[in-house]
Design a protein around this motif. Structure first.
Motif, short mmCIF file in Angstrom:
data_model
loop_
_atom_site.label_atom_id
_atom_site.label_comp_id
_atom_site.label_asym_id
_atom_site.label_seq_id
_atom_site.Cartn_x
_atom_site.Cartn_y
_atom_site.Cartn_z
N ALA A 1 0.83 -1.21 0.00
CA ALA A 1 0.00 0.00 0.00
C ALA A 1 0.87 1.26 0.00
O ALA A 1 1.94 1.29 0.59
N LYS A 2 0.37 2.28 -0.68
CA LYS A 2 1.06 3.57 -0.67
C LYS A 2 0.94 4.17 0.72
O LYS A 2 0.01 3.88 1.48
N LYS A 3 1.90 5.06 1.04
CA LYS A 3 1.93 5.70 2.35
C LYS A 3 2.09 7.20 2.17
O LYS A 3 2.84 7.64 1.31
N SER A 4 1.39 7.95 2.99
CA SER A 4 1.53 9.40 3.04
C SER A 4 1.80 9.81 4.47
O SER A 4 1.46 9.09 5.41
N ALA A 5 2.38 11.00 4.62
CA ALA A 5 2.64 11.54 5.95
C ALA A 5 2.31 13.02 5.94
O ALA A 5 2.54 13.71 4.94
N GLY A 6 1.74 13.51 7.05
CA GLY A 6 1.36 14.91 7.11
C GLY A 6 1.29 15.45 8.52
O GLY A 6 1.44 14.72 9.50
N LEU A 7 1.05 16.76 8.57
CA LEU A 7 0.95 17.47 9.85
C LEU A 7 -0.44 18.07 9.99
O LEU A 7 -0.97 18.65 9.04
N LEU A 8 -0.98 17.95 11.19
CA LEU A 8 -2.26 18.56 11.55
C LEU A 8 -1.96 19.68 12.54
O LEU A 8 -1.69 19.42 13.71
N ILE B 1 2.94 15.84 18.21
CA ILE B 1 2.19 14.83 18.97
C ILE B 1 1.84 13.73 17.97
O ILE B 1 1.12 13.98 17.01
N PRO B 2 2.36 12.52 18.16
CA PRO B 2 2.05 11.45 17.20
C PRO B 2 0.58 11.07 17.24
O PRO B 2 -0.03 11.00 18.32
N LEU B 3 0.02 10.81 16.07
CA LEU B 3 -1.35 10.32 15.95
C LEU B 3 -1.28 8.93 15.30
O LEU B 3 -0.34 8.64 14.57
N GLU B 4 -2.26 8.11 15.57
CA GLU B 4 -2.29 6.76 15.01
C GLU B 4 -2.47 6.81 13.50
O GLU B 4 -3.34 7.54 13.01
N PRO B 5 -1.68 6.05 12.73
CA PRO B 5 -1.87 6.00 11.28
C PRO B 5 -3.28 5.52 10.93
O PRO B 5 -3.85 4.70 11.65
N LEU B 6 -3.81 6.02 9.83
CA LEU B 6 -5.15 5.64 9.39
C LEU B 6 -5.09 5.07 7.97
O LEU B 6 -4.50 5.67 7.08
N ARG B 7 -5.74 3.92 7.80
CA ARG B 7 -5.87 3.33 6.46
C ARG B 7 -7.05 4.01 5.77
O ARG B 7 -8.15 4.05 6.30
N GLN B 8 -6.80 4.55 4.57
CA GLN B 8 -7.82 5.25 3.81
C GLN B 8 -8.70 4.25 3.05
O GLN B 8 -8.29 3.11 2.83
N PRO B 9 -9.90 4.68 2.63
CA PRO B 9 -10.78 3.77 1.89
C PRO B 9 -10.11 3.12 0.67
O PRO B 9 -10.39 1.98 0.34
N GLY B 10 -9.18 3.81 0.02
CA GLY B 10 -8.49 3.28 -1.14
C GLY B 10 -7.30 2.39 -0.80
O GLY B 10 -6.62 1.89 -1.69
N GLY B 11 -6.99 2.24 0.49
CA GLY B 11 -5.90 1.37 0.92
C GLY B 11 -4.65 2.09 1.37
O GLY B 11 -3.80 1.52 2.05
N LYS B 12 -4.47 3.36 0.99
CA LYS B 12 -3.30 4.12 1.39
C LYS B 12 -3.30 4.29 2.92
O LYS B 12 -4.36 4.46 3.53
N VAL B 13 -2.13 4.26 3.52
CA VAL B 13 -2.00 4.51 4.96
C VAL B 13 -1.43 5.91 5.15
O VAL B 13 -0.41 6.26 4.55
#
Length: 157
Positions: free
Chosen positions: A2-9, A72-84
């Motif tokens: 699965a593809k992976k993305s990372a971001g900041l909130l 502050i780390p947040l739990e990774p989320l799997r998206q509806p298309g499979g990307k985490v």
């Protein structure tokens, strides 16, 4: 794999309430979409790359703002298309009017043979968490709930 993305909130406190910074994707497909179209600033990263380093880089590329600060780390989320999507919250206040996004090129209008440039992000805005829950893409809503739970517990201050 699965593809992976990372971001900041990003979040801030205003008049005793928390707000989060969301970005709206650029380009013609998203131009008239609002509810369920906004996102955290994020982007894909490769195996072997540190996800937090990628999150900071993508934030800077998509917004033009530095991504310095404690997270502050947040739990990774799997998206509806499979990307985490991996995400970190960061307390920071910035003016969305200063947004300077990178751009992408695509054929527009379709089958016209003409290439046009569009900003990857066309705008950013602060939203109270309750309103952000309706603006953010469904697969990222869990980040808001987790942040709200952490802020409510006092662990994020």
């Amino acid at each position: 794999m699965a593809k992976k993305s990372a971001g900041l909130l990003l979040f801030r406190e205003r008049s005793g309430h928390f707000e989060v910074l969301l970005v709206h994707p650029g380009g013609p497909f998203w131009a008239k979409k609002d509810e369920g179209a906004w996102s955290i600033p994020k982007g894909e990263f490769e195996d072997g790359e540190d996800p937090l380093t990628a999150a900071r880089r993508e934030f800077e590329e998509e917004t033009g703002f530095m991504a310095a600060g404690d997270v502050i780390p947040l739990e990774p989320l799997r998206q509806p298309g499979g990307k985490v999507v991996y995400a970190w919250a960061m307390r920071r206040n910035l003016d969305p009017a200063g947004l300077k996004s990178n751009t992408f090129s695509m054929e527009w209008p379709p089958r016209s043979g003409k290439q046009q440039e569009f900003p990857e992000i066309d705008r950013a805005a602060w939203f109270p968490i309750e309103i952000a829950a309706g603006k953010i893409v469904k697969g990222q809503a869990g980040f808001l709930a987790e942040l709200e739970a952490k802020l409510g517990s006092g662990r994020a201050t």
